[in-house]
Design an enzyme around this catalytic site. Structure first.
Site, mmCIF file in Angstrom:
data_model
loop_
_atom_site.group_PDB
_atom_site.id
_atom_site.type_symbol
_atom_site.label_atom_id
_atom_site.label_comp_id
_atom_site.label_asym_id
_atom_site.label_seq_id
_atom_site.Cartn_x
_atom_site.Cartn_y
_atom_site.Cartn_z
ATOM 1 N N ASP A 127 0.836 -1.195 0.000
ATOM 2 C CA ASP A 127 0.000 0.000 0.000
ATOM 3 C C ASP A 127 0.873 1.249 0.000
ATOM 4 O OD1 ASP A 127 -2.344 1.820 0.895
ATOM 5 O OD2 ASP A 127 -3.273 -0.157 0.773
ATOM 6 N N HIS A 186 -3.289 5.996 3.946
ATOM 7 C CA HIS A 186 -4.122 4.924 3.404
ATOM 8 C C HIS A 186 -3.641 3.550 3.884
ATOM 9 C CE1 HIS A 186 -5.708 2.186 0.257
ATOM 10 N NE2 HIS A 186 -6.656 3.081 0.088
ATOM 11 N N SER A 500 -11.242 -0.096 -0.408
ATOM 12 C CA SER A 500 -9.916 -0.211 0.200
ATOM 13 C C SER A 500 -10.004 -0.745 1.614
ATOM 14 C CB SER A 500 -9.239 1.161 0.257
ATOM 15 O OG SER A 500 -8.670 1.516 -0.973
#
Length: 569
Positions: A127, A186, A500
């Protein structure tokens, strides 16, 4: 360049001039401008080490795949080699952003008789990085739960020992020793949902596999801009699978990103490489289906012989350029033209393999009419809208499709992800099906959509299936993806929404199942396709949905408790 060994968009990129490439995000992805080299994804057999003598960088991956860093002038030479089977260029990846544990039947396994925590299982989070100092990724004594952190942007792997040394230091020294930072946050949130310990609030917001070992990869960007390429993903996946084998640990991999370029049938080199990687070791790979379900970026239809169909495309006022894909069956002969906002018909596209150029007003349109490849029966006509000034011509464009000789008549068109376009560029009559992003279309992936656990309803932004032509059931299942509380880079928690954040619920669930099966000896083969089958079997089916499986939620909503294999009689 026109080589059937190269994918269409690579052929077009090589035919385009330097200025045209610079104005097209799709065409320039994969090109290292400062070095005048391309990163290429290849499938090969035999030996390719000799390419290094020609000044070509060779990175071998698992299963007969490799990444070549090739001077542009040597690409025809690479394509001519018999051991090179097929060549693609990278695409850009987009992170899919826009109390799930109880809804996913996790808590009962964590706190009940089974007491599953993910201990002994390796969870790889590929990621944007990880805030390694966040309490959720540390043990009770303050040491790290991260076995390794590979920061591709720095070209540096940080070991468990190095991270612990940094954590024992002051903040300034810590940043000097391990300077990897998750700028967007994220990856930190994704890792927290899959494997966070919840230490900041006494376990209240802990993740699914909260005692698993974490392997973190921060994706880099070999080119210009902030988007990673699919080559970085392939490197990260290769690294993770090899580490799982080296350390003798079952591996659950989380991929919470994707792109829309491709035929969506699972046959690109990226998708088939993921299939191959999933077959190594005791591995399960989980991929989110993206947030294009309500993005108005897919259109489809059928046309008969002698009939004409139109796909209407609204282009926003300040659109700086975009690509448009049309995929069809090779058995059908379709005449394809464009109708500009003024009503002027441009074309038709010449039905031979190669690059073509059309011009209208302030817009130059580069076109590549392709043929099927050895790995796909589908045929693509690719359009790249490039501004001659600052913006392409806005208004209603139409793709005109006329049936000449027709067997199936089916066609599909895709735009780039909605997040990369101006807010008003969209199809006027979109088809929300087949909006899952690639590589969620991979056959061996556990593909995960999102639902709202508060209302037990599908989240309309979630990418839908099924895959094109092959009609694989994708997504495999759905997980909570709306209003998820997860660790925030820099400390604390915040709410996140998107597929996600649905995918890591399933990644953590895979780690729990692996712990129960492999680590505890209940089922040493509980990984890969068998694990996927168990997740599908245990998924909860909501009464509001009439048919299961379906393109929105696959076989249902994640329920780990019911996904444990039935005991033998």
């Amino acid at each position: 360049m026109d080589s059937q060994k190269l994918e269409n968009i690579l052929n077009l990129a090589l035919d385009a001039g330097e200025e045209e490439r610079e104005k097209s995000p799709s065409l320039r992805t994969g090109y290292l401008r400062a070095e005048k080299k391309w990163e290429l994804i290849v499938r090969y057999y035999g030996e390719i080490d000799g390419l290094r003598q020609a000044g070509i960088g060779v990175e071998k991956l698992l299963g007969g795949y490799a990444i070549l860093t090739t001077p542009e002038g040597l690409i025809p030479y690479v394509a001519s080699l018999p051991q090179i089977e097929y060549v693609e260029k990278p695409n850009r990846l987009y992170f899919q952003t826009d109390g799930g544990r109880a809804a996913s039947c996790v808590t009962v396994l964590q706190e009940g008789r089974e007491g599953l925590t993910g201990r002994g299982v390796l969870v790889a989070v590929i990621d944007s990085g990880i805030d390694y100092a966040h309490p959720d990724f540390r043990n009770e004594d303050g040491t790290t739960r991260i076995r390794e952190l590979w920061d591709q942007s720095q070209g540096q792997v940080y070991t468990e020992e190095e991270i612990n040394e940094a954590l024992a230091s002051g903040e300034e020294e810590r940043r000097r020793l391990v300077p990897s930072v998750d700028v967007s946050g994220h990856g930190t949130a994704v890792a927290g949902i899959a494997a966070g310990g919840g230490r900041s609030q006494g376990g209240r917001n802990r993740g699914v596999a909260y005692e698993s070992t974490i392997l973190a990869v921060k994706l880099g960007s070999r080119g210009e801009g902030s988007f990673p390429w699919t080559t970085e993903l392939m490197r990260a996946l290769d690294y993770s699978v090899r580490r799982g084998e080296q350390w003798g640990m079952p591996l659950a991999v989380n991929l919470s990103f994707g792109n829309t370029y491709g035929s969506h049938d699972g046959f690109s080199l990226l998708e088939t490489y993921l299939d191959r990687a999933a077959g190594y070791g005791r591995t399960s790979i989980v991929v989110g289906t993206g947030n294009e379900g309500a993005g108005n970026g897919h259109a489809s239809g059928e046309v008969g012989k002698g009939e004409t169909a139109y796909a209407e495309l609204a282009v926003g006022t300040y659109e700086t350029g975009f690509g448009l894909q049309l995929w069809k069956s090779y058995v059908d002969e379709l005449e394809v033209s464009l109708e500009a906002p003024s009503g002027r018909v441009i074309g038709p596209v010449e039905p031979f393999m190669g690059a073509q150029r059309l011009t209208y007003g302030n817009t130059e349109i580069l076109i590549y009419h392709g043929y099927p490849s050895p790995y796909s029966q589908s045929q693509e006509i690719y359009f790249d809208f490039i501004p001659r000034g600052d913006y392409v011509d806005s208004g209603i464009w139409k793709v005109r499709i006329r049936g000449e000789e027709v067997v199936t008549g089916r066609y599909d068109l895709w735009l780039p992800p909605a997040s990369t376009l101006s807010g008003t560029t969209r199809f006027l009559k979109p088809d929300p099906q087949i909006t899952l992003t690639i590589p969620a279309t991979s056959s061996m992936a556990v593909s995960v959509g999102a639902y709202d656990s508060r209302y037990r309803s599908y989240a309309d932004f979630s990418g839908r299936g099924y895959t094109r032509l092959t009609s694989q059931v994708k997504p495999d299942l759905a997980a909570p993806g709306v209003g998820i509380m997860a660790p925030r880079a820099g400390g604390g928690y915040e709410m996140f929404t998107g597929t996600s954040f649905a995918a890591p619920f399933v990644t953590g669930a895979a780690a729990l199942l692996m712990e129960w099966g492999i680590i505890r000896g209940n089922d040493p083969y509980l990984y890969g396709e068998k694990l996927k089958a168990c997740l599908r079997r245990g998924a909860a089916r909501f009464p509001a949905q009439e048919a299961w499986p379906n393109p929105q939620m696959g076989y249902g909503a994640l329920c780990v408790r019911d996904s444990l294999p039935l005991p033998s009689p």
